[in-house]
Design a protein around this motif. Structure first.
Motif: not given
Lengths: 454, 454
Positions: B13-17, B19-20
């Protein structure tokens, strides 16, 4: 870490002993077995894991030039011994229970047969690798049994004891039946499925919750799971319902919502109602936050409408039983069985095998710990996995290990499947008892007995 | 591991966030603080550790070509984001309590001030590093207090959760006051003093105990410690007495004997008498086997004649409290304080400082958690340690950290030094309470309150 690592992940006494063995010609074949003496409270069965990393360790074990320089500069060891270390390889045999096998106290899960200095030296890291993954797989198996039909995901890297622990916990829990992990490095290392949603900080960084949900949805539309407990869980669920049509127009379905605090069962019921009423019947509910198998059992029993669980700390630190009373003990040297008789720590001597009997429907109904030459009905659990320092087969496929663990859990006695206190019968055979008694007589004379609890 | 490691030791989720955040222009300055919400049973104070590894992580954080290849092949992230990751560096500030500082619940031990994507991304590994060493240093400090004047040595690599855990546990316990470790890699990595004796298998591999003692003594004459509990502890002590003159002729003094099983206090008294009677008054007694601080206290109180302790599992797994309820939370974004209000997990908002008051004799007598701009009497505990991604000083010297920890333990309130239950006073200032109340009003309207327990 994990292959090509330093040979110095060991206790100093291993090097001390190795050098003394060499100087005094103690290089004959030794047999060591790794087993758990007694099970900790809350663990009535264990799940073996970590063999793969143990075999890699044995196959790749080398003292690097840096390792040797450190030892040379300490000045504790002579040039002859350091030359020996520079050439050191593990050349022995390993027999072991496959990963995913259920086992109990007093049962060897792994046996090393090798020249004494080799078999001795590998002790520390072998225990370190097998112990930890077994701790985690055993904890994870309890969670899997507590939440039948639910997807469990490892969220616990942050509180695992270091990076290696985090990655190996993901592996061990996946073997035990978890659906995947949040730990990216575990996906990269082992191909374990990765899951990830969003954190509270993402919501907090936005002026409002709806803006946060919209931004996240547009950036990460695949398998979209929105975190709804930053401020008010039910209010956020209504916001999700209101937002859904707008996102649907853009072709973005809301796969799930996550609740991470409060009474998860109550929130889930209210959120389920709000979502259903809002037409989001296929949006799944993911719960996380301080979960363990007791809480999973409680939620299962009350029929909480939760589809998946994220589990962190209690899994990756095995918080109620972070260590097992395991040991790696010399059982035979130069063809003669050996026995340690220290108080409370006596061992069953000799090379052993474990036999598992099954009842008419295939459930495990009792194990027998026997000397290797004995034959008993049932399945022999220890198998040859390494000969002369080489693996007998390619690294195990995780899918296969998962299948074995699932089959093992399915065949547990019913009380163990329900996580109820239960002592599984493990019998020590007469020949093994007689050997122990004979060794006691020979070493300390008749009348003296110091048998292990059986 | 530990510098130059993979950037994938993170949650997906760190990568997801990240990128967002990038896509939606959320790149302003964020302030995150790391703190422990509540102390677990059996821990009335904590000792901060792990900062050194955390700073190394931040300074050396890079996505390697292999990391990027893995992410590219998953197909979850666009080329633009992967290019950004290839250039990604941590450019922020860190303020922290120095390692060895005692701290309590609700007190930030570390603050990160950085562009939001950076401050967010580093969360997982930062917690992973600081949490684990703090867990171990806090446990080790209790043992040090329980055994004043005794040498404590870490014997726990085998049951630590992986190799990294073993090496970092040696470091954390050394900072807290341990004399050294058996873990060779910790000696190589950090210069921690190494200790090692012999194992039962060494004795078992010989036909008799005396032959084992003689062989070991001749091979490893320096700091010779003989393990005497393989068969019969007192009998072995008498054998040591009988052997001593022969070894003395060869110039080999017997520095110590180790007892690893049974009632350590009783054995130590009997062995001490045998050694003294045999003229071995300077031969020290080392005890090991299942020790924790409760057992150390018990042995201290009964005046057991034990000079040094080897401590394994209970130290390196912190077996009674292997995890802390720690969090890394967004407290400010783009100049505005932020507050998470999830049930039971609400945070104190804004940038904070911790002040410690001392009484007339220098003992700590109460802490104050305040907003950064407030000024209070006493010592400010958070110090600048990194600016613009660079350490402000060279890596800390372990001797200095040990001295700080020793001074901190000396200044603990007396009940904490005695390991008695005690709630140390931590005050939350009025300006901080008012800020929290204001943020609650602004976000959910008046009448709604969800304050953290204070």
């Amino acid at each position: 870490m994990l292959g090509g690592e330093s040979a110095l992940f060991t206790d100093l006494y291993q090097l001390n002993m190795m050098s003394a063995y060499r100087e005094h010609g103690l290089g004959e074949t030794a047999v060591f077995e790794l087993f758990v003496r007694t099970l900790p409270p809350g663990r009535d069965f264990l799940v073996a894991a970590g063999l793969e990393q143990a075999l890699t360790f044995l196959e790749t074990l080398r003292f690097s030039p840096e390792d040797l320089r450190f030892l040379r500069e300490r000045g504790d060891f002579g040039a002859d011994f350091l030359d020996y270390l520079a050439q050191f390889r593990f050349t022995g045999h390993v027999d072991a229970m496959p990963e995913g096998t259920v086992f109990y106290a007093s049962e060897p899960v792994l046996r090393v047969t090798a020249p004494l200095p080799e078999a001795q030296f590998v002790e520390t890291r072998l225990i370190n690798l097998i112990h930890f993954q077994t701790v985690i797989a055993s904890k994870a198996a309890r969670m899997v049994l507590a939440a039948p039909g639910k997807a469990l995901v490892d969220f616990g890297l942050r509180r695992a004891h270091g990076a290696e622990a985090g990655v190996l916990a993901a592996r061990a829990s996946y073997i035990a039946g978890f659906a995947g992990t949040a730990t990216v490095a575990a996906g990269a290392a082992f191909g374990i499925p990765l899951y990830g949603t969003m954190a509270h900080s993402f919501v907090q960084a936005h002026a409002g919750e709806v803006a946060a949900f919209e931004n996240f949805a547009r950036s990460r539309p695949r398998n979209l799971v929105l975190l709804i407990d930053t401020y008010d869980t039910e209010e956020a669920a209504r916001r999700v319902v209101a937002l859904a049509p707008r996102l649907a127009e853009e072709g973005i379905p809301i796969s799930g919502v996550r609740i991470d605090s409060g009474d998860l069962g109550s929130h889930a019921r209210r959120v389920r109602a709000i979502l259903d009423e809002g037409g989001l019947r296929t949006t799944r509910i993911v719960a996380s936050g301080g979960l363990d198998e007791e809480e999973l059992l409680r939620l299962s029993r009350q029929g909480a409408p939760i589809d998946a669980y994220g589990i962190g700390t209690s899994l990756t630190t095995a918080v109620d039983a972070p260590a097992l009373d395991c040991a790696y003990k010399l059982q035979e040297y130069a063809g003669t069985p050996r026995r340690k008789r220290s108080e409370g720590k006596a061992t069953w001597p000799g090379r052993k095998q474990v036999w598992r009997r099954r009842d008419a429907v295939g459930r495990s109904c009792g194990d027998v710990v026997a000397l290797e030459w004995e034959s008993h009905p049932g399945e022999a659990l220890l198998h040859p996995v390494m000969r002369d320092g080489r693996r007998l087969s390619d690294p195990a496929d995780l899918a296969e290990l998962r299948a074995r663990a699932a089959a093992e859990l399915a065949r547990l006695p019913e009380p163990l499947r329900r996580l109820e206190p239960f002592t599984y019968p493990v019998e020590i055979t007469m020949p093994l008892r007689e050997l122990a008694a004979r060794l006691d007589r020979e070493t300390v004379g008749p009348g003296r007995s110091n048998r292990p609890a059986s």
